[in-house]
Motif scaffolding. Structure first.
Motif, mmCIF file in Angstrom:
data_model
loop_
_atom_site.group_PDB
_atom_site.id
_atom_site.type_symbol
_atom_site.label_atom_id
_atom_site.label_comp_id
_atom_site.label_asym_id
_atom_site.label_seq_id
_atom_site.Cartn_x
_atom_site.Cartn_y
_atom_site.Cartn_z
ATOM 1 N N UNK A 8 0.845 -1.187 0.000
ATOM 2 C CA UNK A 8 0.000 0.000 0.000
ATOM 3 C C UNK A 8 0.874 1.229 0.000
ATOM 4 N N UNK A 9 0.448 2.261 -0.714
ATOM 5 C CA UNK A 9 1.228 3.491 -0.803
ATOM 6 C C UNK A 9 0.907 4.460 0.325
ATOM 7 N N UNK A 63 1.342 15.337 -2.924
ATOM 8 C CA UNK A 63 0.966 14.101 -3.611
ATOM 9 C C UNK A 63 1.972 13.807 -4.714
ATOM 10 N N UNK A 64 2.472 12.597 -4.742
ATOM 11 C CA UNK A 64 3.396 12.206 -5.814
ATOM 12 C C UNK A 64 2.649 12.220 -7.144
ATOM 13 N N UNK A 99 8.020 9.846 0.664
ATOM 14 C CA UNK A 99 6.645 9.550 0.281
ATOM 15 C C UNK A 99 6.538 8.170 -0.349
ATOM 16 N N UNK A 100 7.505 7.805 -1.173
ATOM 17 C CA UNK A 100 7.495 6.488 -1.799
ATOM 18 C C UNK A 100 7.645 5.373 -0.762
ATOM 19 N N UNK A 101 8.242 5.699 0.377
ATOM 20 C CA UNK A 101 8.403 4.728 1.464
ATOM 21 C C UNK A 101 7.174 4.703 2.384
ATOM 22 N N UNK A 102 6.128 5.471 2.032
ATOM 23 C CA UNK A 102 4.888 5.438 2.786
ATOM 24 C C UNK A 102 4.751 6.513 3.841
ATOM 25 N N UNK A 103 5.674 7.467 3.882
ATOM 26 C CA UNK A 103 5.591 8.543 4.863
ATOM 27 C C UNK A 103 4.611 9.613 4.382
#
Length: 130
Positions: A8-9, A63-64, A99-103
């Protein structure tokens, strides 16, 4: 029954933010100031009315974005999810990795300066942690 691992992102905070559990965890959430920057690309907005609706102190969403020009692109959105611009390319690599790591990251407006037809928006970028 599927025993596969689901990736999950969303970060944990964003998963419970709008749920009953979010009300329990909310007092434990803290914002960690990471960096001061600005909103890039405000001159290219298709809906410039968003610039009239923002104020110092507003919390903005990050947001990415899948972007062919910048693989680390991060959109900056107002509270109504309208596009304000981007985290500047020169600043975004570490934030994109987080962010890609879910933070969960967010921004807060610290200053708005109108310079003719140009609006400069200064922001602080924060890691939402608990």
């Amino acid at each position: 029954m599927d025993n596969g691992l689901e990736v999950r992102k969303e970060g944990v905070v964003s998963l419970v933010e709008n749920h009953d559990l979010g009300d329990i965890i909310k007092p434990l959430v803290k914002d960690i100031h990471l960096f001061d920057s600005y909103v890039a690309g405000t001159t290219h907005l298709s809906d410039k009315s968003v610039l009239e609706d923002i104020e110092v102190g507003d919390v903005l969403m990050l947001q990415r974005e899948d972007n062919k020009f910048d693989s680390n692109a991060i959109l900056i959105l107002d509270g109504q999810k309208r596009k304000l611009g981007y985290v500047p390319e020169k600043d975004n690599i570490v934030f994109a990795r987080l962010m890609d790591a879910g933070k969960l990251l967010k921004a807060k407006i610290t200053k708005i300066e109108k310079k003719g037809s140009f609006t400069q928006i200064s922001v602080g970028i924060y890691l939402v942690d608990f």
